[in-house]
Design a protein around this motif. Structure first.
Motif, short mmCIF file in Angstrom:
data_model
loop_
_atom_site.label_atom_id
_atom_site.label_comp_id
_atom_site.label_asym_id
_atom_site.label_seq_id
_atom_site.Cartn_x
_atom_site.Cartn_y
_atom_site.Cartn_z
N ALA A 1 20.22 8.45 -22.51
CA ALA A 1 21.43 8.42 -23.34
C ALA A 1 22.68 8.82 -22.56
O ALA A 1 23.76 8.90 -23.13
CB ALA A 1 21.26 9.33 -24.56
N PHE A 2 22.53 9.07 -21.23
CA PHE A 2 23.65 9.63 -20.49
C PHE A 2 23.98 8.77 -19.28
O PHE A 2 23.10 8.34 -18.56
CB PHE A 2 23.31 11.07 -20.07
N GLY A 3 25.25 8.52 -19.09
CA GLY A 3 25.70 7.70 -17.96
C GLY A 3 25.48 8.42 -16.64
O GLY A 3 25.28 9.63 -16.61
N PRO A 4 25.54 7.66 -15.52
CA PRO A 4 25.26 8.23 -14.20
C PRO A 4 26.09 9.47 -13.87
O PRO A 4 25.56 10.46 -13.37
CB PRO A 4 25.59 7.08 -13.25
N GLN A 5 27.38 9.44 -14.20
CA GLN A 5 28.23 10.59 -13.89
C GLN A 5 27.80 11.84 -14.64
O GLN A 5 27.71 12.93 -14.08
CB GLN A 5 29.68 10.27 -14.25
N LYS A 6 27.54 11.63 -15.92
CA LYS A 6 27.10 12.73 -16.77
C LYS A 6 25.77 13.30 -16.24
O LYS A 6 25.55 14.51 -16.25
CB LYS A 6 26.91 12.21 -18.20
N ILE A 7 24.90 12.40 -15.80
CA ILE A 7 23.61 12.84 -15.26
C ILE A 7 23.83 13.74 -14.05
O ILE A 7 23.27 14.83 -13.94
CB ILE A 7 22.72 11.62 -14.90
N CYS A 8 24.70 13.28 -13.13
CA CYS A 8 24.93 14.04 -11.90
C CYS A 8 25.54 15.40 -12.22
O CYS A 8 25.07 16.43 -11.73
CB CYS A 8 25.86 13.27 -10.96
N SER A 9 26.58 15.42 -13.04
CA SER A 9 27.25 16.70 -13.31
C SER A 9 26.32 17.64 -14.07
O SER A 9 26.30 18.85 -13.81
CB SER A 9 28.55 16.47 -14.08
N SER A 10 25.51 17.09 -14.98
CA SER A 10 24.61 17.96 -15.73
C SER A 10 23.50 18.51 -14.84
O SER A 10 23.06 19.65 -15.01
CB SER A 10 24.00 17.20 -16.91
N LEU A 11 23.05 17.69 -13.88
CA LEU A 11 22.00 18.17 -12.98
C LEU A 11 22.54 19.27 -12.07
O LEU A 11 21.80 20.19 -11.70
CB LEU A 11 21.41 17.02 -12.17
N GLU A 12 23.82 19.17 -11.71
CA GLU A 12 24.42 20.25 -10.92
C GLU A 12 24.38 21.55 -11.72
O GLU A 12 24.13 22.63 -11.17
CB GLU A 12 25.85 19.90 -10.52
N CYS A 13 24.63 21.43 -12.98
CA CYS A 13 24.56 22.59 -13.86
C CYS A 13 23.14 23.15 -13.91
O CYS A 13 22.92 24.36 -13.86
CB CYS A 13 25.05 22.16 -15.25
N VAL A 14 22.15 22.23 -13.97
CA VAL A 14 20.74 22.66 -13.94
C VAL A 14 20.46 23.41 -12.64
O VAL A 14 19.83 24.48 -12.64
CB VAL A 14 19.79 21.44 -14.05
N ALA A 15 20.97 22.87 -11.53
CA ALA A 15 20.73 23.48 -10.21
C ALA A 15 21.28 24.90 -10.17
O ALA A 15 20.64 25.82 -9.64
CB ALA A 15 21.35 22.61 -9.12
N GLN A 16 22.48 25.07 -10.75
CA GLN A 16 23.08 26.42 -10.78
C GLN A 16 22.21 27.40 -11.54
O GLN A 16 21.98 28.53 -11.10
CB GLN A 16 24.46 26.35 -11.44
N VAL A 17 21.72 26.94 -12.71
CA VAL A 17 20.85 27.81 -13.51
C VAL A 17 19.56 28.10 -12.77
O VAL A 17 19.08 29.24 -12.75
CB VAL A 17 20.56 27.16 -14.89
N ALA A 18 19.03 27.06 -12.12
CA ALA A 18 17.72 27.18 -11.47
C ALA A 18 17.73 28.22 -10.35
O ALA A 18 16.70 28.82 -10.03
CB ALA A 18 17.27 25.82 -10.93
N ARG A 19 18.92 28.44 -9.76
CA ARG A 19 19.01 29.45 -8.69
C ARG A 19 18.68 30.84 -9.22
O ARG A 19 18.29 31.71 -8.47
CB ARG A 19 20.42 29.44 -8.09
N ARG A 20 18.83 31.03 -10.53
CA ARG A 20 18.58 32.35 -11.11
C ARG A 20 17.15 32.50 -11.64
O ARG A 20 16.82 33.50 -12.25
CB ARG A 20 19.60 32.61 -12.24
N TRP A 21 16.32 31.46 -11.47
CA TRP A 21 14.94 31.58 -11.97
C TRP A 21 14.13 32.54 -11.11
O TRP A 21 14.15 32.46 -9.90
CB TRP A 21 14.26 30.20 -12.02
#
Lengths: 472, 472
Positions: free
Chosen positions: A452-472
């Protein structure tokens, strides 16, 4: 007769005076201001008091007598019915019309999905204008016919069932006649109806673990026992002898939900063979088989089975749009009678305008083109997703990636996927943990929907995931 | 390798050659022409044989290996998977695409109702063009929002629920907040859902006798015990102490279906009082209360009840059109949680485009106008019917005639209404016998629907009835 002083009759209103008077009297009785057994003024006296014709009062009294609010006692007069003695003033409170906002759809809850909510089609790809043209065409041609009851169409309009039978034959090798197709309000509704048909004799079902939660909800409603079926890289393991007797096995062979594993061909054959041997039904939910990007789909279980033990379920929620509420079942002939009995009890009729529209949409090739367009977009989005996830070095193992609408990222063993999902949720993302789908066991993981998400949205959202993942 | 001579690859097709080759190989395996364990030609040899690039063959083989149709044995070659040994030639037969008729809706079963089929609205009165304009408006405004999943709208769109709550408050005195309104696919669907909610504890229901057959069908599906409740000129008699415990009482107070008797006010109060005392639910099906021609409707049971034991059910099938599949329930607050659990299991979503359209249709007064228009036509048709029946001297007693869509003509005691109905059916009429609705007992009678037929049709069809009646 103080009571009647408050009676205000509006001579300018379109409502006849006697109707107004009736309503006032009814209100007085319902509110307890005129209690059971109380005498009413004579028609003459009330007509004078309210300055209206005596006939108006007579008609109003007669009406209320017919409604049993009032009773006429011979040689005495008109009284509030003694039957109404239970009425007390607090019993009935007629609520007032409340002013309301004028907007047509004000649902604040009608919001687009947040990344990476699973199983969401991109509805902006749907050719709504074209759909509406088809709708207009069938309505112009068959409008009145489509509006009324049609007791022969409990299973759906014949034209639609024929078109779906052809679509399934050509696309999925499903062997069935149009008479075996039943239209439902989506695949969950299909499984619900099947539960009514199949859970008669036995009460245990064999579900994939992890599994679609809607199936579990249905089984809980029926109080059915759930046996957790292990899912590995070849998909669902067939039930063992000790699991029997089972009413039915529920399986998503094309793409196991939510892991994404495909049921291997040997497993398919094993499952079919077991079902024949133990006389168990198989419900094959082929919810997103159209979306396979890297290879042609495996043959459906239904197409491999020669014992007529497979019930094939599909939906248009994913390939068209969810609120169309249109799914289907290809039923073995042996179940037709029982199924029809259930369908007749649940709802004998259908949304014939939408069914006729969908029929035309399939028949004219629009469904085929739309699926092709979605596949191109979704394949690209999956690629962007996987590339981006690799580039960002996400600590997730995307094991199954040959198609579908979701990608499950497996976490390191021992990690708490609920906690990870919670942290992502706090960052504004909607990525459910694999454990939220599990019955007994499951590896930790996160389920990402990417369609449901365009390529740009996918990239920016995954960056957000990456930021969170650093704190796991 | 004779097998491969029949492989015809279409170089002009849009389908890539390797996909065509895959399909041919899959078909050969599925049809048993290439059996388990059999060796395939080398990629080089097959590319020469078919005059295609070797790469094409390699890709096709790889795909089929990934699908487990083929297996690569090291230092030996490519073989049909030994796992496929269960496959025999008769196991899988891919059916062929059959040519089909091009018409969009060819259902011969989509026929208008025959006189005097009961409960049929005249759909030609429905302002379909206006409806479509409202639909266009909400789709233009909220299209994409309305297409997707919306997990907060299992009970229906908020705007529609608000508009229905207002309509019920104003028209029927129903006391409820919009949060208590649930959208269903009609009143039968509503009763079905309620059966799932209410039949948990007890398993006996108290039904009117005679009664709507859909209710009986639902109770039979659930294996519930049915207690026949006697219906007289005051409507349903409340259950007796010996009938308890009862899960719920199902009642059509505005107009008992199919006799047409109205539940009197004393009976209403008695029923409510009994329900409170015995802690029994009452399902009030107010299916055609809008159509009352000679008097204002009695207050709904729900409006009279202060103990929150009444569940109010209604439908738009009669006042709008049947295939809209839209009904509603006004639920007591105590049942909301249980109901939502059932609704979530059955189908979490709704037809949001149609719901938003209906919401706008109500909000803009179009529903109100349409009901007014129908009432005028139906009142006239009822008058024509009764006058014509009287003039023809039909041997039928039309006892209850204050409204609705049907008129029940009672026959002389001892007459066989099934036989009478059969004779009318032979004459091309559709007039069910009263006994076809009964549980235990019923007076002989015939149920006439008059709303779907114009005055002329009513007269000519009644003449036909008169001719048949001479032979009774």
């Amino acid at each position: 007769m103080k009571t009647f002083e408050a009676v205000f009759l509006d001579r300018g209103a379109t409502k006849p005076l006697q109707v107004q008077l009736q309503q006032h009297l009814r209100n007085l009785i319902q509110s307890g201001k005129l209690s059971a057994g109380k005498a009413l003024p004579s028609t003459r006296s009330l007509s004078v008091q309210l300055n209206i014709s005596r006939n108006t009062v007579v008609t109003a009294y007669e009406q209320l007598i017919s409604e049993a609010y009032l009773e006429a006692r011979p040689r005495s007069g008109i009284y509030v019915s003694s039957a109404l003695s239970q009425f007390s003033s607090e019993r009935v409170v007629r609520t007032q019309r409340k002013p309301r906002a004028p907007s047509v759809v004000e649902d604040s809850t009608l919001l687009p999905p947040v990344p990476f909510r699973p199983c969401q089609p991109d509805v902006s790809l749907f050719p709504l204008a074209l759909w509406n043209r088809y709708r207009g065409r069938v309505v112009r041609r068959d409008g009145l016919k489509l509006l009324q009851y049609n007791e022969h169409s409990a299973m759906g309009l014949r034209a639609l069932r024929e078109n779906i039978a052809t679509y399934l034959r050509d696309g999925r090798g499903v062997k069935c006649d149009w008479r075996q197709i039943a239209i439902t309000s989506g695949s969950q509704h299909a499984i619900f109806l099947l539960a009514h048909v199949l859970l008669k004799s036995g009460k245990k079902v064999y579900l994939e673990d992890p599994d679609y939660n809607g199936t579990k909800r249905i089984m809980n409603l029926f109080g059915a026992g759930i046996i957790s079926g292990q899912v590995d890289e070849q998909g669902l393991r067939p039930p063992l002898a000790k699991d029997q007797p089972i009413s039915f096995v529920y399986v998503t062979p094309s793409r196991q939900f939510p892991t994404g594993a495909t049921l291997s061909l040997p497993r398919r054959l094993e499952l079919i063979q077991e079902a024949a041997k133990t006389n168990t039904w198989i419900v094959e939910d082929d919810y997103d088989s159209d979306f396979r990007y890297r290879a042609a789909p495996l043959p459906s279980l239904q197409s491999l089975d020669t014992n007529d033990k497979v019930i094939y379920v599909g939906t248009f929620s994913k390939v068209l749009f969810p609120s169309l509420r249109m799914g289907y079942i290809a039923l073995p002939k042996a179940l037709l009678e029982d199924f029809l009995r259930v369908k007749y009890a649940v709802d004998q009729y259908g949304h014939f305008i939408e069914q006729a529209t969908l029929s035309a949409f399939i028949e004219n090739g629009a469904l085929h083109s739309h699926i092709g367009r979605c596949k191109r977009h979704y394949a690209q989005r999956q690629e962007v997703f996987l590339e981006s996830a690799a580039r960002l070095g996400l600590p997730l193992d995307f094991r199954y990636k040959d198609g579908g609408m979701n990608l499950t990222g497996f976490l390191q063993p021992g990690m708490d996927d609920q906690e990870c999902s919670k942290m992502l949720s706090d960052a504004g993302l909607d990525i459910p943990p694999l454990s939220s789908f599990s019955i007994k066991r499951s590896e930790p993981g996160l389920v990402f929907g990417f369609t449901a998400f365009g390529p740009q949205k996918i990239c920016s959202s995954l960056e957000c995931v990456a930021q969170v993942a650093r704190r796991w």
